[in-house]
Design an enzyme around this catalytic site. Structure first.
Site, PDB file in Angstrom:
ATOM      1  N   GLY A 166      72.504  49.916  20.544  1.00  0.00           N
ATOM      2  CA  GLY A 166      73.055  51.348  21.082  1.00  0.00           C
ATOM      3  C   GLY A 166      73.898  51.979  20.006  1.00  0.00           C
ATOM      4  O   GLY A 166      73.657  53.208  19.671  1.00  0.00           O
ATOM      5  N   SER A 167      74.448  51.209  18.733  1.00  0.00           N
ATOM      6  CA  SER A 167      75.329  51.796  17.914  1.00  0.00           C
ATOM      7  C   SER A 167      74.151  52.533  16.969  1.00  0.00           C
ATOM      8  O   SER A 167      74.557  53.868  16.412  1.00  0.00           O
ATOM      9  CB  SER A 167      76.026  50.855  17.010  1.00  0.00           C
ATOM     10  N   ASN A 207      81.905  53.291  29.242  1.00  0.00           N
ATOM     11  CA  ASN A 207      81.872  51.832  29.213  1.00  0.00           C
ATOM     12  C   ASN A 207      83.278  51.240  29.515  1.00  0.00           C
ATOM     13  O   ASN A 207      83.339  49.910  29.740  1.00  0.00           O
ATOM     14  CB  ASN A 207      81.492  51.317  27.620  1.00  0.00           C
ATOM     15  N   THR A 264      60.405  45.394   9.609  1.00  0.00           N
ATOM     16  CA  THR A 264      59.768  44.407  10.544  1.00  0.00           C
ATOM     17  C   THR A 264      60.256  44.500  11.837  1.00  0.00           C
ATOM     18  O   THR A 264      61.526  44.287  11.825  1.00  0.00           O
ATOM     19  CB  THR A 264      59.404  43.133   9.849  1.00  0.00           C
ATOM     20  N   CYS A 279      85.087  46.478  21.485  1.00  0.00           N
ATOM     21  CA  CYS A 279      85.383  47.076  20.289  1.00  0.00           C
ATOM     22  C   CYS A 279      86.632  47.294  19.640  1.00  0.00           C
ATOM     23  O   CYS A 279      87.024  47.207  18.412  1.00  0.00           O
ATOM     24  CB  CYS A 279      84.509  48.283  20.174  1.00  0.00           C
TER      25      CYS A 279
HETATM   26  C1  LIG Z   1      78.004  48.773  24.039  1.00  0.00           C
HETATM   27  C2  LIG Z   1      77.884  50.150  23.854  1.00  0.00           C
HETATM   28  C3  LIG Z   1      77.283  50.760  22.784  1.00  0.00           C
HETATM   29  C4  LIG Z   1      76.859  49.898  21.672  1.00  0.00           C
HETATM   30  O1  LIG Z   1      75.766  49.051  21.835  1.00  0.00           O
HETATM   31  P1  LIG Z   1      75.585  48.008  20.637  1.00  0.00           P
HETATM   32  O2  LIG Z   1      74.002  47.737  21.223  1.00  0.00           O
HETATM   33  O3  LIG Z   1      76.567  46.874  20.906  1.00  0.00           O
HETATM   34  O4  LIG Z   1      75.319  48.468  19.271  1.00  0.00           O
HETATM   35  C5  LIG Z   1      77.399  51.983  22.573  1.00  0.00           C
HETATM   36  N1  LIG Z   1      77.902  52.792  23.566  1.00  0.00           N
HETATM   37  C6  LIG Z   1      77.961  52.257  24.746  1.00  0.00           C
HETATM   38  C7  LIG Z   1      78.503  53.380  25.881  1.00  0.00           C
HETATM   39  C8  LIG Z   1      78.425  50.754  24.959  1.00  0.00           C
HETATM   40  O5  LIG Z   1      78.658  50.495  26.013  1.00  0.00           O
END
Ligand SMILES: *Cc1c(COP(=O)(O)O)cnc(C)c1O
Length: 397
Positions: free
Chosen positions: A71-72, A152, A238, A325
């Site tokens: 996600g990041s 989140n 990869t 986080c």
């Molecule tokens: C967990 C989360 C992320 C980060 O995702 P990762 O795969 O851990 O990098 C970003 N945005 C939201 C809303 C999240 O809950």
């Protein structure tokens, strides 16, 4: 009783089906999908098939899916790409919200240093923003609107389809961080007019370190990682085939069971909310209707969230005070501050996030455990004594 895991917004347990599907790609089908021989080509087939399955679940074309590390990375790449496009046209204004994930907020802060102007929309006490706010904030020089699908920490779901409509009408790129939504609620990038969408496998029972970015055809991406020509030259390295295969399987499983899971989870969530609401001087964070079926977030007056978590852990309950986080930092959550909780109240927060594996028995136990621990902590707190004796006024009535 065994551990009760109520921190599914931080990460989820992997699906057994996904693990099973991944194993051959760590074993006999270990090839590099860029290799021309048969072992490589088998891996390449798995890559294509997984991309096709994920695209289908989001309602897009497989060419519009880019695999990332999570996600990041997806958030970073989406925002930086839209900024690059904007800059070329002399458009350097971005609209987002005050309660985004730090992957979004910190990327925006970086752009600010490069001369971008950032409008962070304020969030209502219910944890919602409106499409009207977005419409009013868009200017002729706006190059991007980035609004998270579901928060989140407090689980509130934003009016994504309506925001998408406005952005499409105004010709502004619309990105949504849908990491908490994908696999949990129906997401359809066509219907919702989404141009870019971030997702992450470990939030829906896939593995950590894998995610994807959906990018609508015709929107050029900027690479964050230079190297080989993987992912159409937009993300070198990869491909993590086992994790990608697992993500596709986990998403299929989540979507197939969504209706059934939502019913069960909503019931468990409401049991938790009803139970915890009976604690005096407590408040639910976020709208009670427009929220994920998995999320419960409360603030308790006169409590330190951290002590609450440690005592719950002693009772076998894995919970969180907010986002994974920010834990470890002493600053209160930016999300709780954004919905108007004052520092003292924001410090007394508890987030419980469910999965379909949780049971009614676990929820009942959790409600009584939280009640017990809150009463115990209040009993030791000088602040609480002042509140009860009327020396200080309660903030949560
Ligand atoms: C967990 C989360 C992320 C980060 O995702 P990762 O795969 O851990 O990098 C970003 N945005 C939201 C809303 C999240 O809950």
């Amino acid at each position: 009783m065994a551990q009760i895991y109520l921190d599914n917004a931080a990460t989820t347990k992997m699906s057994k089906t996904a693990i099973k599907a991944m194993l051959p790609y760590m074993d006999e089908i270990y090839g590099n999908p860029s290799s021309l021989h048969s072992v490589g080509q088998k891996a390449a087939e798995a890559l294509t098939e997984s991309r096709r399955r994920i695209a289908k679940r989001l309602g897009c074309d497989e060419k519009e899916i880019l695999f990332t590390s999570g996600g990041s990375e997806s958030d970073n790449q989406a925002i930086l790409s839209a900024a690059t496009i904007g800059e070329r046209k002399g458009k350097k204004h971005i609209v987002s919200t005050a309660f985004e994930h730090h992957a979004v907020l910190h990327t925006l802060q970086k752009l600010k240093k490069h001369g971008f102007e950032i409008t962070l929309l304020p969030v209502s006490e219910d944890g919602l923003i409106t499409e009207q706010q977005v419409e009013n904030a868009i200017r002729p020089d706006t190059c991007l609107v980035s609004v998270m699908y579901a928060n989140n920490e407090i689980g509130t779901i934003q009016p994504i389809e309506k925001i998408g409509e406005i952005c499409r009408k105004k010709g502004v790129i619309f990105h949504t961080d849908a990491v908490q939504a994908v696999g949990h609620v129906r997401v359809d990038v066509q219907r919702e007019h989404i141009d870019m969408l971030s997702l992450s496998a470990h939030k829906f029972h896939g593995s950590k370190g894998i995610g994807a970015l959906y990018v609508r055809k015709g929107i050029p991406l900027t690479s964050l990682i230079e190297g080989g020509a993987q992912e159409r030259g937009k993300r070198a390295g990869t491909e993590n085939i086992p994790a990608i295969v697992g993500m596709a399987v986990a998403l299929d499983e989540a979507c197939e069971n969504m209706e059934k899971n939502t019913k069960k989870l909503t019931k468990l969530r409401n049991m938790l909310i009803d139970g915890l609401s009976t604690i005096p001087h407590s408040v639910l964070n976020g709208d009670c209707e427009k929220r994920l079926p998995t999320n419960v977030s409360f603030c308790f007056e006169g409590i330190e969230g951290e002590s609450l978590l440690l005592l719950l852990d002693d009772k076998g309950i894995c919970a969180s005070s907010g986002s994974a986080c920010t834990s470890g930092s002493l600053d209160p959550s930016h999300v709780l501050l954004a919905i108007g909780r004052v520092h003292d109240i924001a410090h007394g927060s508890l987030r419980l996030t469910l999965s379909e594996e949780n049971t009614e028995e676990e929820i009942k136990y959790t409600v009584s455990a939280v009640k017990e621990v809150v009463a115990y902590l209040r009993g030791m707190s000088p602040i609480w004594r002042d509140l009860v004796n009327g020396k200080k006024e309660f903030i949560i009535k």
